[in-house]
Design a protein around this motif. Sequence first.
Motif, PDB file in Angstrom:
ATOM      1  N   HIS A 218      -3.075  41.490  53.385  1.00  0.00           N
ATOM      2  CA  HIS A 218      -2.592  40.955  54.658  1.00  0.00           C
ATOM      3  C   HIS A 218      -2.607  42.057  55.724  1.00  0.00           C
ATOM      4  N   PRO A 219      -3.007  41.724  56.972  1.00  0.00           N
ATOM      5  CA  PRO A 219      -2.967  42.736  58.039  1.00  0.00           C
ATOM      6  C   PRO A 219      -1.580  43.358  58.160  1.00  0.00           C
ATOM      7  N   ARG A 220      -1.560  44.643  58.424  1.00  0.00           N
ATOM      8  CA  ARG A 220      -0.300  45.373  58.506  1.00  0.00           C
ATOM      9  C   ARG A 220      -0.033  45.735  59.972  1.00  0.00           C
ATOM     10  N   VAL A 221       0.885  44.992  60.576  1.00  0.00           N
ATOM     11  CA  VAL A 221       1.239  45.182  61.980  1.00  0.00           C
ATOM     12  C   VAL A 221       2.761  45.283  62.075  1.00  0.00           C
ATOM     13  N   PRO A 222       3.328  46.456  61.758  1.00  0.00           N
ATOM     14  CA  PRO A 222       4.787  46.593  61.744  1.00  0.00           C
ATOM     15  C   PRO A 222       5.402  46.259  63.101  1.00  0.00           C
ATOM     16  N   VAL A 223       6.645  45.769  63.077  1.00  0.00           N
ATOM     17  CA  VAL A 223       7.340  45.401  64.315  1.00  0.00           C
ATOM     18  C   VAL A 223       8.555  46.300  64.553  1.00  0.00           C
TER      19      VAL A 223
END
Length: 318
Positions: A143-148
């Motif tokens: 899964h794409p890893r786009v931390p918030v």
Amino acid sequence: MGNSIVVTGGAGFIGSYLVERFINDGHDVLCLDNFDNYYDPAIKRDNVTRFKNKENFTLLKGDILDRDMVHKALNGADCVFHLAAQAGVRASVKDPIKVHEINTMGTLNILQAALDCGVKRLVYASSSSIYGKVKYLPFDESHPRVPVSPYGLSKLMAEEYCRIFSEIYGLETVSLRYFTVYGPRMRPDLAISIFANRALQDLPLEIFGPGEKTRDFTYIDDVVCANALAMKCNRGVFNIGSGHRISVKELAELIIQLTGSRSKIVFREDARGDAQHTWANTDRAKVKLGWSSKVGIEEGLKRYIKWLTTRNSPGAKG
């Protein structure tokens, strides 16, 4: 014959369980911890006091940002379980520099020392927070890893350093992406701990936002088992979660039910940096590690509440 094992952050919640498991398995265990005051250091001291008379246990107070100390700790180690970190999504929003220094630079120090000291394997405590923005559910490891949050980003950067040290330098690294671990001795700032303690006192349970965020909660015994298996598996990255999710509102309601509480649920302004959803696809862990979650959320909560009520009873200790 056992291995020589170092557990960084070994006085913390998950770390102290790993120390206990490896001591009981006959390994020589060194616990490295700085007893940071993010939460009451007395809790951490109590976590490791139980091991003080074990011949195969050593406690070393030190900071992973201290390179000389890290080399001293890792000298002669076969395997390192790296859990030392600055925890807390909301804490990272308030102080992103601190979380970067400890989680990213501290991990780089551990990796370099592991390489210098001839450590065979490093198992890194990563986090579901690295996924962040949801593209699809459940999360698999691709899964794409786009931390918030700064916390999620710091854990992702540290995980990438683990990959680099494995691919370039040949250090065997395994990253376990934990999905919200809970159980006896858990950190007091986590939702389950806060909800359960307040429910037992019939106090209101406060939820940030409308309570629609969902979480995959993982019981501590399952996490300990995953780490023991990771000591023997091939290199790689693995989700460690229950494979099920529950909304925060449903969690609060379940805790009220299990405690027989008269608590009410109240809703507060949403918090910055919190992920909307977490949910683990654990197929890779099942195939590669031979691991699967055994304890569901209701059973895990029952165990935790039982421990909590026993600990809080008159004359109880630890």
